[in-house]
Design a protein around this motif. Structure first.
Motif, mmCIF file in Angstrom:
data_model
loop_
_atom_site.group_PDB
_atom_site.id
_atom_site.type_symbol
_atom_site.label_atom_id
_atom_site.label_comp_id
_atom_site.label_asym_id
_atom_site.label_seq_id
_atom_site.Cartn_x
_atom_site.Cartn_y
_atom_site.Cartn_z
ATOM 1 N N TYR A 151 -14.047 1.074 2.704
ATOM 2 C CA TYR A 151 -13.210 1.943 1.588
ATOM 3 C C TYR A 151 -13.286 1.256 0.451
ATOM 4 O O TYR A 151 -13.536 2.199 -0.581
ATOM 5 N N CYS A 152 -12.872 0.186 0.073
ATOM 6 C CA CYS A 152 -13.082 -0.607 -0.966
ATOM 7 C C CYS A 152 -14.412 -0.533 -1.741
ATOM 8 O O CYS A 152 -14.312 -0.147 -3.016
ATOM 9 N N LYS A 159 -5.620 8.156 1.662
ATOM 10 C CA LYS A 159 -6.177 6.973 1.900
ATOM 11 C C LYS A 159 -5.459 5.346 1.778
ATOM 12 O O LYS A 159 -5.675 4.722 2.596
ATOM 13 N N HIS A 173 -4.414 3.087 4.506
ATOM 14 C CA HIS A 173 -4.467 1.537 4.467
ATOM 15 C C HIS A 173 -3.427 0.893 4.930
ATOM 16 O O HIS A 173 -3.036 -0.136 5.827
ATOM 17 N N GLU A 208 -9.705 -8.174 1.782
ATOM 18 C CA GLU A 208 -10.230 -7.394 2.918
ATOM 19 C C GLU A 208 -11.711 -8.441 3.456
ATOM 20 O O GLU A 208 -12.011 -8.366 4.800
ATOM 21 N N HIS A 224 -11.260 -0.984 5.972
ATOM 22 C CA HIS A 224 -10.695 -1.242 4.665
ATOM 23 C C HIS A 224 -11.746 -1.489 3.847
ATOM 24 O O HIS A 224 -11.665 -1.159 2.663
ATOM 25 N N ASN A 272 1.063 -1.214 -0.069
ATOM 26 C CA ASN A 272 -0.212 -0.163 -0.081
ATOM 27 C C ASN A 272 0.863 1.155 -0.015
ATOM 28 O O ASN A 272 0.459 2.248 -0.452
ATOM 29 N N SER A 331 -8.213 -5.818 -3.076
ATOM 30 C CA SER A 331 -8.377 -5.307 -1.676
ATOM 31 C C SER A 331 -9.621 -5.991 -1.459
ATOM 32 O O SER A 331 -9.901 -6.284 -0.220
ATOM 33 N N LEU A 375 -11.481 5.749 5.509
ATOM 34 C CA LEU A 375 -10.263 5.873 5.462
ATOM 35 C C LEU A 375 -9.571 7.428 5.470
ATOM 36 O O LEU A 375 -8.428 7.672 5.291
#
Length: 313
Positions: free
Chosen positions: A163-164, A53, A57, A126, A160, A36, A122, A251
Motif C-alpha cells: 500500500y505504501c 485504507k 491500516h 513497514e 501495508h 492511523n 510508514s 488495503l
C-alpha cells in the motif's frame, strides 16, 4: 550456537521473557493503530479516498496488538510495563519521525504534505516490520502456539508495505517526488539508528531476565552494531526504493478479525480475499501501460526499461 531461531526459542520458552516480548510488541502495534485512526479522521478533503485504507491500516495494527495480548492470555500471563528504552514507536515520534502526536490529537485537518510524510514514514517502518515477520514466519510458521498468529501478521505487514509503495508512487507522479525522496531518506537514517538502540535495550532486558553470561550479551550487542554498520553504509537504501507492487489496492478490503484464540484448531478460517497469499513486492514486466500512466510528467531520468527507478538521494 547463536541463531535467530535459537534466540527467539529461548525467549519463547521462558514466561518472563515471553511476557516482555509480547508486551513490547502489543504496545507498539496498539500505538500504530491509534496513529492511523487519527490520520484517517484528519486526512484532507482532497485525499478523502485514502481514509478507508488508512482506517484499515489502523485496524490491522490494533488487531496485531490483540493477537499478542491473546498469546499472553493463553499462557496465563499479564502484560508488563514496557521499558521506555524499548518503545520503538514512541522513540520515532520523539525524534520527529512521522507526524507529531500533538498534531494528531488536534482537530485541524492534515495537509497533503502531512499525508506524504505519513506514507514515507510508514514505507520505512513497514519495511522493518515485514522483514521481522518474514524471519519469524520462516522459523515459526508451523509452531503450534505461534504459527497462525505469525502468518496472519506477516501477511498484513506485506499488505501495508505494498500500500505504501503504491500510494507514494501516485503522489510522486502528482509532483511530490522530491519531497518523497527527502522524507524517505530522513526517516530511514533515523529509523536505523533508533532500531539499533531499541535492539540493544531489548537484548539487555532479555539478558537480565534470562541470566545470560556476559560473553553472550557482548556477542549479541556486537551483532546489533554490525547490522547498524551495514545499514548505515548502504543497507538503508532498501528502505527508500519505490516499486509498483504486484498486488494493487492491498488495503482496499475490510480488515480481518483477530482470532479469539491463536490456536489454529480453534480459530476461524480466514476469508480468501482479506488474507491473500504472501506478497512479492516487485515489478511486473507486463505492467508497462500502468506504470507509464503513473510516471507521466515525472522526469525521464527517473525511469528506465518501463520500470520505476529507485528513489535514491
Amino acid at each position: 550456537m547463536l541463531s535467530a531461531k535459537s534466540l527467539f526459542q529461548e525467549i519463547l520458552d521462558n514466561d518472563e521473557s515471553f511476557r516482555l516480548f509480547c508486551s513490547i510488541a502489543a504496545s507498539g502495534e496498539s500505538q500504530g493503530g491509534w496513529e492511523n485512526g487519527r490520520i484517517a479522521v484528519l486526512v484532507p478533503s482532497s485525499e478523502r479516498h485514502l481514509a478507508p485504507k488508512i482506517s484499515r491500516h489502523g485496524a490491522d495494527e490494533d488487531k496485531h496488538g490483540r493477537i499478542f495480548n491473546a498469546l499472553l492470555k493463553k499462557r496465563g500471563l499479564e502484560p508488563v510495563r514496557v521499558p521506555a528504552d524499548t518503545d520503538y514507536t514512541m522513540l520515532l515520534e520523539r525524534h520527529g519521525i512521522g507526524l507529531a502526536h500533538e498534531k494528531l490529537k488536534g482537530e485541524a485537518a492534515l495537509t497533503v504534505q502531512d499525508v506524504v510524510t505519513y506514507l514515507a514514514h510508514s514505507r520505512v517502518t513497514e519495511q522493518r516490520a515485514s522483514e521481522q515477520m518474514d524471519l519469524l514466519r520462516r522459523h515459526f510458521a508451523d509452531h503450534p502456539d505461534l504459527g497462525r498468529a505469525v502468518r496472519m501478521i506477516s501477511n498484513d505487514e506485506d499488505n501495508h508495505l505494498a500500500y505504501c509503495h503504491e500510494e507514494l508512487l501516485r503522489f510522486a507522479a502528482a509532483g511530490h517526488g522530491r519531497a518523497i525522496q527527502r522524507t524517505l531518506r530522513q526517516c530511514a537514517l533515523a529509523e536505523i539508528r533508533i532500531y539499533r538502540d531499541v535492539s540493544l535495550a531489548v537484548m539487555a532486558h532479555m539478558g537480565r531476565v534470562l541470566g545470560w553470561p556476559r560473553a553472550k550479551s557482548a556477542a549479541l550487542a556486537a551483532g546489533i552494531h554490525a547490522v547498524y554498520a551495514y545499514e548505515r553504509l548502504g543497507g538503508w537504501r532498501r528502505m527508500v526504493s519505490l516499486r509498483m507492487p504486484e498486488r494493487r489496492d492491498a488495503l482496499g478490503g475490510p480488515a480481518t478479525v483477530a482470532p479469539s484464540s491463536p490456536d489454529p484448531e480453534r480459530a476461524p478460517r480466514r476469508a480468501p480475499y482479506s488474507q491473500p497469499r504472501r506478497l512479492n513486492v516487485r515489478y511486473s514486466s507486463t505492467s508497462r501501460a500502468a506504470i507509464t500512466r503513473i510516471t507521466a510528467g515525472y522526469p525521464h531520468s527517473q525511469c528506465s526499461s518501463g520500470m520505476w527507478s529507485k528513489f535514491m538521494p
